[in-house]
Design a protein around this motif. Structure first.
Motif, PDB file in Angstrom:
ATOM      1  N   VAL A  78       0.830  -1.204   0.000  1.00 56.91           N
ATOM      2  CA  VAL A  78       0.000   0.000   0.000  1.00 56.91           C
ATOM      3  C   VAL A  78       0.865   1.256   0.000  1.00 56.91           C
ATOM      4  CG1 VAL A  78      -1.635   1.341   1.375  1.00 56.91           C
ATOM      5  CG2 VAL A  78      -1.957  -1.131   1.134  1.00 56.91           C
ATOM      6  N   LEU A  79       1.866   1.280   0.858  1.00 55.94           N
ATOM      7  CA  LEU A  79       2.711   2.468   0.991  1.00 55.94           C
ATOM      8  C   LEU A  79       3.402   2.802  -0.322  1.00 55.94           C
ATOM      9  CD1 LEU A  79       3.873   4.666   2.802  1.00 55.94           C
ATOM     10  CD2 LEU A  79       5.665   3.054   3.514  1.00 55.94           C
ATOM     11  N   ALA A  80       3.882   1.783  -1.019  1.00 56.98           N
ATOM     12  CA  ALA A  80       4.547   2.021  -2.301  1.00 56.98           C
ATOM     13  C   ALA A  80       3.571   2.615  -3.307  1.00 56.98           C
ATOM     14  CB  ALA A  80       5.129   0.720  -2.836  1.00 56.98           C
ATOM     15  N   ALA A  81       2.337   2.108  -3.356  1.00 63.21           N
ATOM     16  CA  ALA A  81       1.342   2.629  -4.299  1.00 63.21           C
ATOM     17  C   ALA A  81       1.067   4.104  -4.035  1.00 63.21           C
ATOM     18  CB  ALA A  81       0.052   1.818  -4.205  1.00 63.21           C
ATOM     19  N   ARG A  82       0.910   4.455  -2.763  1.00 64.68           N
ATOM     20  CA  ARG A  82       0.599   5.840  -2.420  1.00 64.68           C
ATOM     21  C   ARG A  82       1.775   6.774  -2.740  1.00 64.68           C
ATOM     22  NH1 ARG A  82       0.721   5.916   3.059  1.00 64.68           N
ATOM     23  NH2 ARG A  82      -1.230   4.770   3.197  1.00 64.68           N
ATOM     24  N   LEU A  83       2.978   6.387  -2.344  1.00 67.37           N
ATOM     25  CA  LEU A  83       4.135   7.259  -2.537  1.00 67.37           C
ATOM     26  C   LEU A  83       4.542   7.378  -3.999  1.00 67.37           C
ATOM     27  CD1 LEU A  83       6.327   6.220   0.524  1.00 67.37           C
ATOM     28  CD2 LEU A  83       4.920   8.263   0.274  1.00 67.37           C
ATOM     29  N   LEU A  84       4.431   6.291  -4.742  1.00 65.88           N
ATOM     30  CA  LEU A  84       4.779   6.366  -6.164  1.00 65.88           C
ATOM     31  C   LEU A  84       3.795   7.241  -6.926  1.00 65.88           C
ATOM     32  CD1 LEU A  84       5.884   2.678  -6.769  1.00 65.88           C
ATOM     33  CD2 LEU A  84       7.335   4.707  -6.939  1.00 65.88           C
ATOM     34  N   CYS A  85       2.516   7.161  -6.542  1.00 71.16           N
ATOM     35  CA  CYS A  85       1.518   8.042  -7.151  1.00 71.16           C
ATOM     36  C   CYS A  85       1.889   9.499  -6.899  1.00 71.16           C
ATOM     37  CB  CYS A  85       0.135   7.727  -6.595  1.00 71.16           C
ATOM     38  SG  CYS A  85      -1.118   8.970  -7.001  1.00 71.16           S
ATOM     39  N   ARG A  86       2.264   9.790  -5.682  1.00 67.78           N
ATOM     40  CA  ARG A  86       2.635  11.160  -5.341  1.00 67.78           C
ATOM     41  C   ARG A  86       3.860  11.615  -6.136  1.00 67.78           C
ATOM     42  NH1 ARG A  86       3.623  12.508   0.901  1.00 67.78           N
ATOM     43  NH2 ARG A  86       5.646  11.519   0.512  1.00 67.78           N
ATOM     44  N   ARG A  87       4.853  10.726  -6.252  1.00 63.75           N
ATOM     45  CA  ARG A  87       6.079  11.076  -6.959  1.00 63.75           C
ATOM     46  C   ARG A  87       5.820  11.323  -8.446  1.00 63.75           C
ATOM     47  NH1 ARG A  87      10.897  13.507  -6.696  1.00 63.75           N
ATOM     48  NH2 ARG A  87      12.415  12.567  -8.122  1.00 63.75           N
ATOM     49  N   VAL A  88       5.034  10.438  -9.074  1.00 66.55           N
ATOM     50  CA  VAL A  88       4.736  10.608 -10.499  1.00 66.55           C
ATOM     51  C   VAL A  88       3.933  11.885 -10.719  1.00 66.55           C
ATOM     52  CG1 VAL A  88       3.453   9.647 -12.461  1.00 66.55           C
ATOM     53  CG2 VAL A  88       4.890   8.159 -11.048  1.00 66.55           C
ATOM     54  N   SER A  89       2.993  12.143  -9.818  1.00 63.44           N
ATOM     55  CA  SER A  89       2.204  13.368  -9.952  1.00 63.44           C
ATOM     56  C   SER A  89       3.087  14.603  -9.839  1.00 63.44           C
ATOM     57  CB  SER A  89       1.115  13.407  -8.877  1.00 63.44           C
ATOM     58  OG  SER A  89       0.197  12.342  -9.043  1.00 63.44           O
ATOM     59  N   GLU A  90       4.073  14.582  -8.959  1.00 62.66           N
ATOM     60  CA  GLU A  90       5.009  15.701  -8.847  1.00 62.66           C
ATOM     61  C   GLU A  90       5.772  15.898 -10.153  1.00 62.66           C
ATOM     62  OE1 GLU A  90       7.558  14.799  -5.594  1.00 62.66           O
ATOM     63  OE2 GLU A  90       6.089  15.337  -4.033  1.00 62.66           O
ATOM     64  N   GLU A  91       6.222  14.801 -10.737  1.00 66.50           N
ATOM     65  CA  GLU A  91       6.996  14.904 -11.974  1.00 66.50           C
ATOM     66  C   GLU A  91       6.131  15.374 -13.144  1.00 66.50           C
ATOM     67  OE1 GLU A  91       9.297  11.426 -12.784  1.00 66.50           O
ATOM     68  OE2 GLU A  91      10.624  11.764 -11.075  1.00 66.50           O
ATOM     69  N   LEU A  92       4.834  15.031 -13.090  1.00 67.51           N
ATOM     70  CA  LEU A  92       3.919  15.491 -14.143  1.00 67.51           C
ATOM     71  C   LEU A  92       3.423  16.912 -13.904  1.00 67.51           C
ATOM     72  CD1 LEU A  92       1.718  12.272 -14.602  1.00 67.51           C
ATOM     73  CD2 LEU A  92       3.409  13.174 -16.211  1.00 67.51           C
ATOM     74  N   GLY A  93       3.637  17.395 -12.684  1.00 70.31           N
ATOM     75  CA  GLY A  93       3.135  18.719 -12.344  1.00 70.31           C
ATOM     76  C   GLY A  93       1.635  18.735 -12.141  1.00 70.31           C
ATOM     77  N   THR A  94       1.074  17.602 -11.684  1.00 69.48           N
ATOM     78  CA  THR A  94      -0.372  17.505 -11.459  1.00 69.48           C
ATOM     79  C   THR A  94      -0.635  17.061 -10.025  1.00 69.48           C
ATOM     80  OG1 THR A  94      -0.429  15.188 -12.176  1.00 69.48           O
ATOM     81  CG2 THR A  94      -0.791  16.884 -13.866  1.00 69.48           C
ATOM     82  N   GLU A  95      -1.887  17.136  -9.616  1.00 66.51           N
ATOM     83  CA  GLU A  95      -2.283  16.681  -8.287  1.00 66.51           C
ATOM     84  C   GLU A  95      -2.563  15.176  -8.310  1.00 66.51           C
ATOM     85  OE1 GLU A  95      -2.562  18.296  -5.287  1.00 66.51           O
ATOM     86  OE2 GLU A  95      -1.486  19.905  -6.348  1.00 66.51           O
ATOM     87  N   PRO A  96      -2.214  14.453  -7.254  1.00 65.67           N
ATOM     88  CA  PRO A  96      -2.582  13.037  -7.181  1.00 65.67           C
ATOM     89  C   PRO A  96      -4.093  12.879  -7.336  1.00 65.67           C
ATOM     90  CG  PRO A  96      -1.020  13.577  -5.448  1.00 65.67           C
ATOM     91  CD  PRO A  96      -1.426  14.881  -6.075  1.00 65.67           C
ATOM     92  N   GLY A  97      -4.482  11.865  -8.100  1.00 59.75           N
ATOM     93  CA  GLY A  97      -5.902  11.617  -8.318  1.00 59.75           C
ATOM     94  C   GLY A  97      -6.419  12.212  -9.605  1.00 59.75           C
ATOM     95  N   THR A  98      -5.567  12.934 -10.337  1.00 61.10           N
ATOM     96  CA  THR A  98      -5.985  13.493 -11.628  1.00 61.10           C
ATOM     97  C   THR A  98      -5.444  12.609 -12.750  1.00 61.10           C
ATOM     98  OG1 THR A  98      -4.105  15.021 -11.548  1.00 61.10           O
ATOM     99  CG2 THR A  98      -6.222  15.830 -10.746  1.00 61.10           C
TER     100      THR A  98
END
Length: 813
Positions: free
Chosen positions: A58-78
């Protein structure tokens, strides 16, 4: 698109695009190369549909989502989101979804989710059952990508029929050392000794210490805080179900040096910055299922060489690092190269039910890794017992409902049984406790509730009423983060079952009904306490275990245990049962009356010299109650026969009996044409029990001639042949009678002078020469021979000369 830095995987973008267009690929890339964050984005750019990224935690899924969203310049969940059992951050347009393996498998119950562009299996080397099964489900249906740093790439590439891509490492070198433990040294003290060594060597960066579980983590943290000042060091814990605030602190910058004590959650996926030192206990907690015993056990085992390489590699992400392994280099070479796949070591019941519900026969499924046939057979036996399959292994109506429940079949069976008895909501809460484990660290006193589940349910409701505050949880010995998870799992189960989640209302439902429901789901985990003053209980199949100190049923005679724990796979290691609930004999009768049998057991008691009997009520081989009884005659004589064969009592005719049996064995081998029987143990048990008929004590059989028991197994012709060809003694041509010993070969001990006048070598069995053990007057051997004529001509001349000088009064020819 914003990228914080260039990573090794970026150089493969064109190759990844080409391979994705051909159905997928296998990617091996070292830790920190960007595979988990960059590859999903690359696929999103070239493939229509959703990109599912399966993560083992679970932790990896949440943190990787956050990291990818940062690199895309978007909010998690978009553009990028994540899905776990308890959390979700997605919308209908989310294109990249990090998801836990088990949840994705549920989405595949009726086929691959629609609008799927690709499925990525991240950290596949962990070989979890859900990922193996999901891989088989999506293979050749959508673009499939398998990624890891240490996977057996050639094998998986061949099975998938795809290309193998590699990203080069840019990690810094890591110096690896070995530090074996001192005798009796606890692993947490061993780890602190290793840290002191690294610090004395001037190692830089933060510290990552790997421990097998929360207990070892807490002990390590306790010792660390005794030695290292909080002003200079930030000592942190990291494990899967800990509170979010604690997890966030791990990834927050600090002016203090961090010492992070973690489970293998930090082995892969998570990027921990500035780690310069790794201390590896080399241990991991793994679930193992034991076919034949029908239980899953959480064991502490040595991790594989691949896992230890992954752990050491965490020290070389941002700087040259040092790693210490808390075992010897010799021991390291003996460890398995890779982690054994879960499919070879866990309970297959839920998987078999999943496949049956999908219309797939487990034995014919295209597995990447074949499960053990015994595990599949055990799983289907359990499913039949739970009513999920009929006797022909066809899915039942109940089985279909169980498959759709998102619970293990045992838990589904418990909920269905409870629903019939008006306690469905309580059973759902109990199921959540079983799923996530006990959240209480204190010992329960014996309680009128007679159920750990009842006490844990009340504690959960009380903690929820106090918003799980640290003060309340600490006072009552509650692990707050785990209690929160139990409540969330309960709510998840309740909603899936069409119930309104209300733990307080659940706890008001009938306790006895919930107890019966537990019994229906765990009949093989019925326990019977052995003695009032001890905490040892018996289970079916001859197993025994200690009742956990955390259980309130320690004084109860009968109870169900939902948890069976063993710290290692060694047969002599003690097991422990936990999460228990008392049941009555009437409860067992009400559910399994047709399976209860009465039997008499006869046992020979050496001190008494007699057989005594007990009348027992048994359930699946487990004795529920017993009382003294008069022995059944046939059973008593059979037990006397066993005791005799096991040398548990003295009988004056034992030696004579053995000589008779030796004669039989000899003649059977020497003259097979005579068809002389050789009695095996079963034959002897039958013959002796008939011979001991009517007796219950040794005293009653002391005067019986045991050879008569063996003669009863022969016909008249066989007895004549035995006396003729394997006699107890034979008469030599000079009239001397000699006794024959039928051991490895027929032998006779005879004084030399008694052989005077004998020229023909004696034989038995019509053709077998007797080995003559020739004795001097002092009864000591002077020669052994099976050629008497040769003896007289050869060795005798010198022997006579020596003996005549030593014994001049004896006659020498």
């Amino acid at each position: 698109m914003f990228k914080s830095e260039s990573l090794p995987v970026d150089t493969l973008e064109s190759e990844i695009g080409r391979a994705a267009g051909q159905g997928g690929f296998v990617l091996t890339a070292p830790t920190g190369s960007g595979k988990s964050t960059r590859v999903p984005v690359m696929l999103h750019k070239i493939l229509p549909g959703k990109i599912w990224v399966l993560e083992p935690r679970v932790l990896a899924a949440r943190l990787l989502c956050r990291r990818v969203s940062e690199e895309l310049g978007t909010e998690p969940g978009t553009v990028c989101g994540f899905l776990t059992r308890h959390e979700k951050s997605v919308n209908k347009n989310t294109a990249i979804i990090f998801i836990t393996e088990g949840l994705f498998l549920r989405l595949c119950q009726n086929g691959v989710p629609p609008d799927t562009g690709a499925v990525i299996f991240d950290e596949f080397h962990e070989r979890n059952l859900a990922s193996d099964l999901a891989l088989s489900m999506v293979r050749k249906k959508v673009t499939t990508v398998v990624m890891s740093a240490t996977i057996e790439a050639e094998r998986i590439t061949a099975w998938l029929g795809t290309e193998h891509l590699r990203a080069e490492s840019r990690n810094y070198p890591v110096n690896i050392g070995y530090l074996p433990p001192k005798p009796g040294e606890p692993i947490w003290q061993h780890a602190v000794r290793a840290l002191e060594k690294l610090l004395n060597e001037g190692a830089s960066g933060n510290v990552l210490i790997f421990m097998p579980g929360v207990y070892e983590i807490n002990r390590t943290v306790q010792v660390l805080r005794e030695f290292y000042s909080s002003e200079r060091y930030s000592i942190l814990r990291l494990f899967g179900d800990m509170e979010k605030s604690g997890q966030e602190e791990i990834f927050t910058d600090s002016v203090r040096r961090k010492i992070i004590v973690s489970t293998n959650i930090a082995e892969t996926s998570l990027t921990l910055d500035n780690i310069g030192m790794v201390i590896d206990s080399g241990l991991v907690r793994m679930h193992r299922f034991f076919p034949g015993r029908g239980v899953s056990t959480l064991l502490v085992e040595n991790c594989s060489r691949a896992s230890s390489d992954q752990r050491s590699g965490r020290a070389g992400r941002t700087m040259p690092g040092k790693a210490i392994r808390l075992w010897s280099e010799k021991d390291h070479a003996l460890r398995p190269a890779h982690t054994e796949p879960e499919i070879r070591r866990v309970d297959m019941a839920e998987t078999c039910l999943f496949l049956r519900a999908a219309g797939i026969e487990p034995a014919k499924f295209e597995w990447f890794e074949e499960p053990l046939p015994s595990a599949l057979a055990e799983a289907e036996t359990l499913l039949i017992a739970l009513g999920a399959l009929d006797e022909k292994n066809n899915l039942t109506v109940s089985g279909r409902a169980m498959a759709e429940s998102a619970m293990h079949p045992r838990l589904s069976r418990m909920v269905f049984e409870a629903e019939k008895r008006g306690a469905k909501n309580k059973a759902l809460l109990f199921a959540a406790i079983i799923e996530d484990g006990s959240f209480c660290t204190r010992e329960f006193e014996p309680d009128p509730a007679e159920s750990d589940f009842e006490l844990l349910g009340k504690l959960l409701c009380a903690a929820a009423a106090h918003n799980f505050t640290s003060a309340f949880c600490s006072e009552h010995g509650i692990l707050g983060f785990r209690a929160v998870n139990v409540l969330r799992t309960y709510r998840h189960y309740a909603l899936l079952a069409g119930e309104t989640p209300d733990a307080d209302n659940a706890m008001s439902e009938d306790s006895s009904a919930a107890g019966l429901a537990l019994l229906s789901a765990y009949p093989d985990m019925l326990c019977v306490k052995e003695n009032e003053g001890h905490a040892v209980c018996r289970l079916s199949d001859g197993r025994s275990a200690e009742i956990s100190k955390n259980s309130c049923v320690r004084r109860k005679k009968y109870f169900i245990a939902a948890e069976y724990i063993k710290t290692s796979g060694r047969a002599n290691d003690k097991a422990r049962v936990n999460l228990c609930s008392a049941v009555s004999l009437a409860d067992i009768h009400s559910l399994f009356g047709g399976e209860l049998v009465r039997r008499q057991t006869c046992l020979y008691y050496k001190a008494r010299g007699r057989v005594s009997a007990e009348e027992s009520l048994c359930f699946r081989g487990l004795v529920l109650q017993s009382s003294p009884a008069d022995p059944v005659p046939d059973a008593a004589s059979l037990e006397l026969a066993r005791a005799f064969l096991d040398n548990e009592f003295v009988h004056p005719g034992r030696e004579k009996s053995e000589r008779y049996l030796c004669r039989l064995r000899f003649l059977s081998g020497a003259c097979p044409e005579f068809a002389i029987p050789v009695f095996d143990r079963n034959d002897m048990m039958v013959l002796l029990s008939e011979f001991f008929s009517g007796a219950t004590s040794v005293e009653e059989i002391q005067d019986r001639d045991l050879t008569m028991a063996w003669r009863a197994g022969l016909d008249y012709r066989q007895m004549e042949l035995l006396d003729k060809h394997a006699p107890e003694s034979i008469k030599l041509e000079n009239g001397t009678q000699i006794k024959i010993i039928y051991d490895c070969r027929p032998t006779a001990r005879v004084v030399l002078q008694k052989l005077y006048g004998v020229h023909t070598h004696p034989e038995v069995g019509g053709k077998v020469k007797v080995l003559l053990d020739i004795l001097a007057p002092n009864q000591r051997t002077v020669q052994k021979t099976d050629d008497l004529a040769g003896f007289w001509k050869g060795a005798y001349v010198q022997i006579r000369k020596e003996l005549a000088g030593r014994y001049p009064k004896h006659k020498w020819i």
